[in-house]
Scaffold this motif. Structure first.
Motif, PDB file in Angstrom:
ATOM      1  N   GLU A 104       8.155 -12.167   2.990  1.00 21.38           N
ATOM      2  CA  GLU A 104       8.958 -13.381   2.888  1.00 21.38           C
ATOM      3  C   GLU A 104      10.236 -13.239   3.720  1.00 21.38           C
ATOM      4  OE1 GLU A 104       9.554 -17.269   1.552  1.00 21.38           O
ATOM      5  OE2 GLU A 104       7.832 -15.968   1.175  1.00 21.38           O
ATOM      6  N   GLY A 105      10.555 -14.283   4.460  1.00 17.85           N
ATOM      7  CA  GLY A 105      11.817 -14.298   5.185  1.00 17.85           C
ATOM      8  C   GLY A 105      11.806 -13.581   6.520  1.00 17.85           C
ATOM      9  N   LEU A 106      10.622 -13.249   7.042  1.00 17.75           N
ATOM     10  CA  LEU A 106      10.549 -12.543   8.317  1.00 17.75           C
ATOM     11  C   LEU A 106       9.613 -13.268   9.269  1.00 17.75           C
ATOM     12  CD1 LEU A 106      11.235 -10.075  10.077  1.00 17.75           C
ATOM     13  CD2 LEU A 106       9.260  -8.923   9.067  1.00 17.75           C
ATOM     14  N   SER A 107      10.119 -13.560  10.464  1.00 18.79           N
ATOM     15  CA  SER A 107       9.311 -14.200  11.506  1.00 18.79           C
ATOM     16  C   SER A 107       9.435 -13.400  12.795  1.00 18.79           C
ATOM     17  CB  SER A 107       9.776 -15.637  11.750  1.00 18.79           C
ATOM     18  OG  SER A 107       9.624 -16.428  10.590  1.00 18.79           O
ATOM     19  N   LEU A 108       8.453 -13.579  13.667  1.00 15.73           N
ATOM     20  CA  LEU A 108       8.430 -12.901  14.949  1.00 15.73           C
ATOM     21  C   LEU A 108       8.281 -13.913  16.080  1.00 15.73           C
ATOM     22  CD1 LEU A 108       5.977  -9.897  14.325  1.00 15.73           C
ATOM     23  CD2 LEU A 108       8.434 -10.012  13.903  1.00 15.73           C
ATOM     24  N   ALA A 109       8.902 -13.582  17.193  1.00 18.38           N
ATOM     25  CA  ALA A 109       8.710 -14.343  18.437  1.00 18.38           C
ATOM     26  C   ALA A 109       8.780 -13.309  19.557  1.00 18.38           C
ATOM     27  CB  ALA A 109       9.771 -15.412  18.603  1.00 18.38           C
ATOM     28  N   THR A 110       7.645 -12.730  19.868  1.00 17.46           N
ATOM     29  CA  THR A 110       7.616 -11.633  20.830  1.00 17.46           C
ATOM     30  C   THR A 110       6.231 -11.556  21.471  1.00 17.46           C
ATOM     31  OG1 THR A 110       8.134  -9.275  21.125  1.00 17.46           O
ATOM     32  CG2 THR A 110       6.937  -9.891  19.120  1.00 17.46           C
ATOM     33  N   GLY A 111       6.071 -10.643  22.415  1.00 21.44           N
ATOM     34  CA  GLY A 111       4.778 -10.488  23.079  1.00 21.44           C
ATOM     35  C   GLY A 111       4.507 -11.501  24.167  1.00 21.44           C
ATOM     36  N   HIS A 112       5.557 -12.058  24.776  1.00 17.31           N
ATOM     37  CA  HIS A 112       5.382 -13.112  25.780  1.00 17.31           C
ATOM     38  C   HIS A 112       4.987 -12.573  27.151  1.00 17.31           C
ATOM     39  CE1 HIS A 112       7.618 -15.144  22.611  1.00 17.31           C
ATOM     40  NE2 HIS A 112       7.333 -16.303  23.165  1.00 17.31           N
ATOM     41  N   TYR A 113       5.062 -11.271  27.336  1.00 20.32           N
ATOM     42  CA  TYR A 113       4.649 -10.592  28.557  1.00 20.32           C
ATOM     43  C   TYR A 113       5.337 -11.218  29.780  1.00 20.32           C
ATOM     44  CZ  TYR A 113       1.396  -8.266  31.836  1.00 20.32           C
ATOM     45  OH  TYR A 113       0.862  -7.535  32.862  1.00 20.32           O
ATOM     46  N   ARG A 114       4.575 -11.669  30.763  1.00 20.77           N
ATOM     47  CA  ARG A 114       5.163 -12.204  32.009  1.00 20.77           C
ATOM     48  C   ARG A 114       5.595 -13.658  31.877  1.00 20.77           C
ATOM     49  NH1 ARG A 114       1.909  -9.892  37.049  1.00 20.77           N
ATOM     50  NH2 ARG A 114       1.844 -12.092  37.585  1.00 20.77           N
ATOM     51  N   ASN A 115       5.493 -14.213  30.663  1.00 24.28           N
ATOM     52  CA  ASN A 115       5.737 -15.642  30.498  1.00 24.28           C
ATOM     53  C   ASN A 115       6.909 -15.963  29.576  1.00 24.28           C
ATOM     54  OD1 ASN A 115       3.370 -16.637  32.058  1.00 24.28           O
ATOM     55  ND2 ASN A 115       2.263 -15.468  30.523  1.00 24.28           N
ATOM     56  N   GLY A 116       7.842 -15.029  29.442  1.00 25.76           N
ATOM     57  CA  GLY A 116       8.986 -15.284  28.582  1.00 25.76           C
ATOM     58  C   GLY A 116       9.825 -16.464  29.041  1.00 25.76           C
ATOM     59  N   PRO A 160       1.351 -14.528  22.954  1.00 27.46           N
ATOM     60  CA  PRO A 160       2.527 -14.056  22.229  1.00 27.46           C
ATOM     61  C   PRO A 160       2.333 -14.160  20.729  1.00 27.46           C
ATOM     62  CG  PRO A 160       2.897 -16.286  22.957  1.00 27.46           C
ATOM     63  CD  PRO A 160       1.557 -15.871  23.527  1.00 27.46           C
ATOM     64  N   TYR A 161       3.181 -13.472  19.992  1.00 25.68           N
ATOM     65  CA  TYR A 161       3.230 -13.656  18.546  1.00 25.68           C
ATOM     66  C   TYR A 161       4.349 -14.645  18.255  1.00 25.68           C
ATOM     67  CZ  TYR A 161       2.968 -12.784  13.585  1.00 25.68           C
ATOM     68  OH  TYR A 161       2.800 -12.955  12.239  1.00 25.68           O
ATOM     69  N   ILE A 162       4.012 -15.770  17.684  1.00 23.54           N
ATOM     70  CA  ILE A 162       4.986 -16.793  17.326  1.00 23.54           C
ATOM     71  C   ILE A 162       4.683 -17.243  15.911  1.00 23.54           C
ATOM     72  CG2 ILE A 162       5.969 -19.048  17.891  1.00 23.54           C
ATOM     73  CD1 ILE A 162       4.879 -18.734  20.714  1.00 23.54           C
ATOM     74  N   GLY A 163       5.519 -16.901  14.942  1.00 24.57           N
ATOM     75  CA  GLY A 163       5.279 -17.350  13.579  1.00 24.57           C
ATOM     76  C   GLY A 163       5.786 -16.387  12.525  1.00 24.57           C
ATOM     77  N   ARG A 164       5.491 -16.705  11.278  1.00 23.76           N
ATOM     78  CA  ARG A 164       5.905 -15.883  10.147  1.00 23.76           C
ATOM     79  C   ARG A 164       4.991 -14.666  10.013  1.00 23.76           C
ATOM     80  NH1 ARG A 164       9.675 -18.372   7.029  1.00 23.76           N
ATOM     81  NH2 ARG A 164       9.836 -20.658   7.154  1.00 23.76           N
ATOM     82  N   VAL A 165       5.549 -13.600   9.458  1.00 26.06           N
ATOM     83  CA  VAL A 165       4.759 -12.413   9.169  1.00 26.06           C
ATOM     84  C   VAL A 165       4.124 -12.587   7.796  1.00 26.06           C
ATOM     85  CG1 VAL A 165       4.825  -9.919   8.783  1.00 26.06           C
ATOM     86  CG2 VAL A 165       6.219 -10.942  10.577  1.00 26.06           C
ATOM     87  N   PRO A 166       2.800 -12.575   7.705  1.00 24.52           N
ATOM     88  CA  PRO A 166       2.144 -12.715   6.407  1.00 24.52           C
ATOM     89  C   PRO A 166       2.581 -11.612   5.449  1.00 24.52           C
ATOM     90  CG  PRO A 166       0.563 -12.948   8.197  1.00 24.52           C
ATOM     91  CD  PRO A 166       1.833 -12.470   8.811  1.00 24.52           C
ATOM     92  N   ASP A 167       2.730 -11.969   4.185  1.00 27.18           N
ATOM     93  CA  ASP A 167       3.036 -11.024   3.106  1.00 27.18           C
ATOM     94  C   ASP A 167       4.459 -10.494   3.131  1.00 27.18           C
ATOM     95  OD1 ASP A 167       0.319 -11.237   2.346  1.00 27.18           O
ATOM     96  OD2 ASP A 167      -0.227  -9.601   3.700  1.00 27.18           O
TER      97      ASP A 167
END
Length: 373
Positions: A322-334, A313-320
């Motif tokens: 400011e103020g945006l984070s992602l928590a997605t892409g967990h597929y079958r393991n949400g 999954p993508y878990i963390g801040r988006v480089p470059d």
């Protein structure tokens, strides 16, 4: 008080909201439809550390940590919401039909990881004693005693009630149309109900996250994958543990039903269930456990999950940005990863000195097209 906007009301967004309000944040969660109406509501609820993450050590480590949070989380959510999430720590079995499969599964049991997790090879006689309804074509199986399952809809319900009880504001029927960005900083969101400003925005929209991010020129390494499941009501004791093979899982739930899945179709957001898929799932399940031919039919459904090429999954801040984070892409393991994702994101967004190893593997699965931003 830090103002956090969460985009997406599935189990991941709800877990993050719950953990953030416990840290004193002002949390507003925005969901286009109803809470947990997509993949989170369609999930089988497996806590399958060893069945879902085999061959992916980074994922296995994260999954184990998350699975081990469930007992305390279940008690906490029951206290806060009155909802029992149906946690069953009844273990799993991967049965074998060939000598080659037996050799591979014995190797997993004898590995250092297998020993630490109490994995054990079951000879045919012992398998029959533990799961007498399984087909006699199986020559043994791998016992995975620490894994289990929850009732996925109840988990999301418990998280939503608990988060709201602690002050989170949850808006259903509110579509995020775009992110408000100035000078490389995210200031808030434009929604179908107007503008909303905050100190941080977390995109946790599952397979639909890409639609929001593309407007910033952010392209995730992820594709939607449709999965279809069915549910039966077998006689009591037909199956006592989750049974998993390469192309099927059967999950006995706390409410007496049996969830069977799942098909996979990449690139599809279509949530219709085909007769062909139902027929295939039923045939395979009845081959594995012939007694299921007499089980009562309950229902069929489909959901769409986001799958990255790395299966991480993508878990963390988006480089470059400011103020945006992602928590997605967990597929079958949400469902499995919901607790640890909530904890990690809450720590990340509230502790400037947070140095937990959100490894590069979790934060490199995107590209930024600066020309389209």
């Amino acid at each position: 008080m830090k103002r956090i906007i969460i985009v997406g009301g599935g189990v991941i967004g709800l877990s993050i909201a719950f953990e953030l309000v416990k840290k004193g944040c002002s949390v507003t969660l925005l969901e286009k439809g109803a809470l947990a109406c997509k993949a989170s509501g369609a999930a089988a609820g497996m806590l399958g550390v060893h069945t879902e993450t085999r061959g992916n050590p980074s994922m296995t480590s994260l999954a184990k940590e998350s699975r081990d949070l469930f007992p305390d989380l279940a008690e906490e959510l029951l206290h806060c919401s009155g909802v029992d999430i149906g946690l069953k720590q009844n273990g799993m079995i991967i049965p074998a039909t060939t000598n080659r499969e037996q050799h591979l599964l014995r190797g997993e049991a004898d590995s250092p990881e297998g020993v630490s997790e109490h994995l054990r090879w079951l000879e045919e006689r012992e398998l029959r004693e533990m799961e007498p309804s399984l087909s006699h074509s199986f020559i043994g199986g791998l016992s995975i005693p620490l894994d289990g399952n929850v009732l996925a809809p109840r988990l999301s319900e418990a998280l939503s009630i608990s988060a709201a009880s602690k002050g989170a504001v949850l808006h259903e029927g509110t579509e995020v149309e775009s992110l408000i960005m100035e000078g490389g900083t995210i200031l808030g969101v434009n929604t179908s109900r107007g503008r909303l400003y905050g100190d941080e925005v977390v995109v946790a929209g599952g397979a639909w996250s890409q639609h929001i991010l593309r407007r910033l020129g952010i392209v995730l390494d992820a594709v939607p994958v449709k999965g279809e499941c069915i549910s039966l009501v077998p006689k009591e004791g037909c199956l006592n543990r989750t049974i998993v093979t390469d192309d099927l899982y059967m999950v006995p739930k706390a409410d007496g039903t049996l969830t069977i899945g799942a098909t996979e179709q990449e690139g599809s957001f279509n949530e219709d269930v085909s007769a062909k898929s139902v027929s295939s799932l039923l045939a395979r399940a009845c081959t594995m456990a012939p007694e299921l031919a007499d089980a009562a039919w309950r229902k069929a459904w489909a959901g769409t999950r986001p799958k990255t090429s790395s299966r991480l999954p993508y878990i963390g801040r988006v480089p470059d940005v400011e103020g945006l984070s992602l928590a997605t892409g967990h597929y079958r393991n949400g469902i499995l990863l919901a607790p640890i994702t909530g904890v990690l994101m809450a720590d990340l967004l509230t502790d400037k000195d947070f140095e937990r190893g959100l490894s590069h593997e979790y934060t490199c699965q995107w590209n930024r097209d600066h020309d389209s931003a």
